[in-house]
Design a protein around this motif. Structure first.
Motif, short mmCIF file in Angstrom:
data_model
loop_
_atom_site.label_atom_id
_atom_site.label_comp_id
_atom_site.label_asym_id
_atom_site.label_seq_id
_atom_site.Cartn_x
_atom_site.Cartn_y
_atom_site.Cartn_z
N TYR A 36 0.83 -1.20 0.00
CA TYR A 36 0.00 0.00 0.00
C TYR A 36 0.86 1.25 0.00
O TYR A 36 1.96 1.27 0.55
CB TYR A 36 -0.91 0.04 1.24
CG TYR A 36 -1.81 -1.14 1.37
CD1 TYR A 36 -3.04 -1.18 0.72
CD2 TYR A 36 -1.42 -2.24 2.13
CE1 TYR A 36 -3.87 -2.28 0.84
CE2 TYR A 36 -2.24 -3.35 2.25
CZ TYR A 36 -3.46 -3.36 1.60
OH TYR A 36 -4.27 -4.46 1.70
N ASP A 37 0.31 2.29 -0.59
CA ASP A 37 0.84 3.63 -0.45
C ASP A 37 0.15 4.23 0.78
O ASP A 37 -1.07 4.24 0.88
CB ASP A 37 0.51 4.46 -1.70
CG ASP A 37 1.14 5.84 -1.67
OD1 ASP A 37 1.13 6.48 -0.59
OD2 ASP A 37 1.62 6.29 -2.71
N GLN A 148 8.03 -0.55 -7.17
CA GLN A 148 7.98 -1.72 -8.05
C GLN A 148 6.95 -2.73 -7.54
O GLN A 148 6.24 -3.37 -8.32
CB GLN A 148 9.37 -2.37 -8.12
CG GLN A 148 10.41 -1.54 -8.83
CD GLN A 148 10.14 -1.43 -10.33
OE1 GLN A 148 9.41 -2.22 -10.90
NE2 GLN A 148 10.72 -0.43 -10.97
N MET A 149 6.85 -2.87 -6.23
CA MET A 149 5.84 -3.78 -5.66
C MET A 149 4.44 -3.32 -6.04
O MET A 149 3.58 -4.13 -6.42
CB MET A 149 5.97 -3.82 -4.13
CG MET A 149 7.19 -4.51 -3.58
SD MET A 149 7.07 -4.58 -1.77
CE MET A 149 8.80 -4.52 -1.32
N GLU A 152 3.78 -4.09 -9.69
CA GLU A 152 3.60 -5.51 -9.98
C GLU A 152 2.33 -6.07 -9.35
O GLU A 152 1.72 -7.00 -9.88
CB GLU A 152 4.81 -6.31 -9.48
CG GLU A 152 6.08 -6.04 -10.25
CD GLU A 152 5.93 -6.37 -11.73
OE1 GLU A 152 5.11 -7.25 -12.08
OE2 GLU A 152 6.63 -5.74 -12.54
N ARG A 153 1.92 -5.51 -8.21
CA ARG A 153 0.70 -5.97 -7.56
C ARG A 153 -0.50 -5.91 -8.51
O ARG A 153 -1.36 -6.79 -8.51
CB ARG A 153 0.41 -5.12 -6.32
CG ARG A 153 -0.83 -5.53 -5.54
CD ARG A 153 -1.26 -4.44 -4.59
NE ARG A 153 -1.67 -3.22 -5.30
CZ ARG A 153 -2.08 -2.11 -4.70
NH1 ARG A 153 -2.11 -2.05 -3.37
NH2 ARG A 153 -2.44 -1.06 -5.41
N ASP A 154 -0.56 -4.87 -9.32
CA ASP A 154 -1.70 -4.66 -10.21
C ASP A 154 -1.45 -5.16 -11.63
O ASP A 154 -2.28 -4.96 -12.52
CB ASP A 154 -2.04 -3.16 -10.27
CG ASP A 154 -2.40 -2.61 -8.89
OD1 ASP A 154 -3.01 -3.35 -8.11
OD2 ASP A 154 -2.06 -1.44 -8.62
N SER A 155 -0.32 -5.82 -11.84
CA SER A 155 -0.01 -6.30 -13.18
C SER A 155 -0.66 -7.66 -13.44
O SER A 155 -1.19 -8.30 -12.53
CB SER A 155 1.51 -6.42 -13.36
OG SER A 155 1.99 -7.59 -12.70
N VAL A 168 10.53 -8.04 -1.77
CA VAL A 168 10.51 -8.07 -0.31
C VAL A 168 11.87 -8.50 0.22
O VAL A 168 12.40 -7.93 1.18
CB VAL A 168 9.40 -9.00 0.21
CG1 VAL A 168 9.51 -9.16 1.73
CG2 VAL A 168 8.03 -8.46 -0.16
N ASN A 169 12.46 -9.51 -0.39
CA ASN A 169 13.78 -9.96 0.04
C ASN A 169 14.84 -8.89 -0.18
O ASN A 169 15.77 -8.76 0.62
CB ASN A 169 14.16 -11.24 -0.71
CG ASN A 169 13.56 -12.48 -0.07
OD1 ASN A 169 13.69 -12.68 1.14
ND2 ASN A 169 12.92 -13.31 -0.87
#
Length: 305
Positions: A36-37, A148-149, A152-155, A168-169
Motif C-alpha cells: 500500500y501507499d 515496483q511492488m 507488480e501488484r496490479d499487473s 521483499v527480500n
C-alpha cells in the motif's frame, strides 16, 4: 462487546455463506501479500487478520511507537519491521504522512526451506530492534523497491508473486546492511502498558478459525518472551493490576474459546484440543473438566439437547 460474546458471534457468523472463510484460508495457506501507499490507506479496506501478517513499513512523518515497556518517537524516515506476535501501538503525530507498507504471511516468504521461520530472522526475531533509519541513498533505493511492488501488484504478469517475493527480500537485505540506532526510552507507566499489551496479545490469538491453526502462546513465559520482559515482571504486573495471575487469564480465555468451538463448530474434540495447543486430547479433557466441571463431550451434548 465482551470477549466471550464476540467469540460466539464470530462462530455464528461462520454459518452464513457470505461470511465463510474458506477462500481466505486458501489465500493464507498459499502465501498472501499486499502492498500500500500510506497516503491512500484512508480509502483502502485493510480487512486482514493481524495475527497472520508480518509488516514492513517505510514511513516519513512523525510517529510515536509504543512497545511493552519502552517507546520511541520517530521524526525522520524509518524502515520498520513488525512481527504479528509482538504487540505495539503507533500514534500518528504529524498531519502529513508518506511512505509505503507491505503485509505478508510467513508462507509467502518462506517457500523453499519449510523448516526455516521468520521468527528466527534477525529482523523479525522477538526481542530484536525492528526500526532502522536509512540515509538518503538507502531511502531512495527502498522507495524504488516499494514502487515496483505497487506496480507488480496490479499487473497481469503470471509470475508476479515470485517477483514480489524478490522485492521483499531485497528490502530485507537492504535493512541487514544497516545498523539500528533506535533511541528507545522506558515508559513510566510500564506496568499498566505491559498488562494492556499482554491482554491484547492474548486476545489477538482468537477466535481460532481453523482446526489447523495451533495456539502459539499458552504460558506466561511465552507471553513474556513476546513482550521482551522477564516472566516474573509480567506475572507481578498482571497480578497487581488485575488481581489474577497470568496463568488464570490464559486459562479463562482458552476455556471461553473451547466452549465456543464445542458449541458452534463441528470440529472433533481431538481437533479442538490440537488447535488449543494440547498434544493429546486427554490433556485437553482434563484441563476442560478442571475448569468447568464437565468433560468437553458433555458440554457439546448438553448444547444439542
Amino acid at each position: 462487546m465482551k470477549s466471550n460474546e464476540s467469540v460466539e458471534r464470530f462462530y455464528q457468523l461462520q454459518r452464513l455463506p457470505e461470511a465463510n472463510l474458506a477462500g481466505q484460508q486458501v489465500a493464507v495457506k498459499s502465501g498472501h501479500f499486499n502492498v500500500y501507499d500510506v497516503e491512500q490507506l484512508c480509502t483502502t479496506d485493510l480487512a486482514y487478520n493481524r495475527r497472520d501478517f508480518y509488516k514492513i513499513s517505510l514511513l516519513t512523518g512523525v510517529y510515536q511507537f509504543n512497545y511493552a515497556d519502552r517507546g520511541v518517537r520517530i521524526d525522520q524516515p524509518a524502515l520498520i519491521f513488525s512481527n504479528p506476535l509482538v504487540p505495539y501501538s503507533c500514534e500518528v503525530v504529524s498531519e502529513a504522512q508518506t511512505g509505503y507498507l507491505c503485509l505478508f504471511t510467513e508462507d509467502f516468504l518462506v517457500i523453499n526451506d519449510r523448516s526455516a521461520s521468520l521468527q528466527d530472522s534477525p529482523l523479525f526475531k522477538i526481542g530484536n530492534d525492528p526500526i532502522f533509519f536509512p540515509d538518503e541513498t538507502q531511502l531512495e533505493t527502498l522507495r524504488q523497491f516499494f514502487r515496483q511492488m505497487l506496480a507488480e501488484r496490479d499487473s497481469t504478469y503470471p509470475y508476479k508473486q515470485d517477483l514480489l517475493r524478490n522485492y521483499v527480500n531485497l528490502v530485507i537485505h537492504e535493512a541487514l546492511k544497516m545498523q539500528p540506532q533506535t533511541p528507545y526510552y522506558p515508559h513510566q507507566n510500564a506496568a499498566s502498558r505491559i498488562v494492556a499489551l499482554f491482554t491484547e496479545l492474548l486476545e489477538r490469538q482468537f477466535p481460532i478459525d481453523s482446526p489447523n491453526r495451533v495456539l502459539k502462546l499458552r504460558t506466561a513465559r511465552d507471553f513474556a518472551v513476546c513482550l521482551s520482559v522477564h516472566v516474573n515482571h509480567l506475572n507481578r504486573a498482571v497480578r497487581e493490576l488485575t488481581g489474577k495471575t497470568t496463568t488464570v487469564h490464559i486459562a479463562e480465555r482458552m476455556i471461553s474459546e473451547a466452549k465456543a468451538l464445542l458449541q458452534h463448530t463441528d470440529w472433533s474434540v481431538s481437533e479442538i484440543a490440537f488447535s488449543l495447543g494440547f498434544e493429546y486430547p486427554t490433556y485437553f479433557n482434563n484441563f476442560f473438566k478442571k475448569h468447568t466441571g464437565l468433560p468437553p463431550r458433555a458440554l457439546r451434548a448438553k448444547k444439542a439437547i
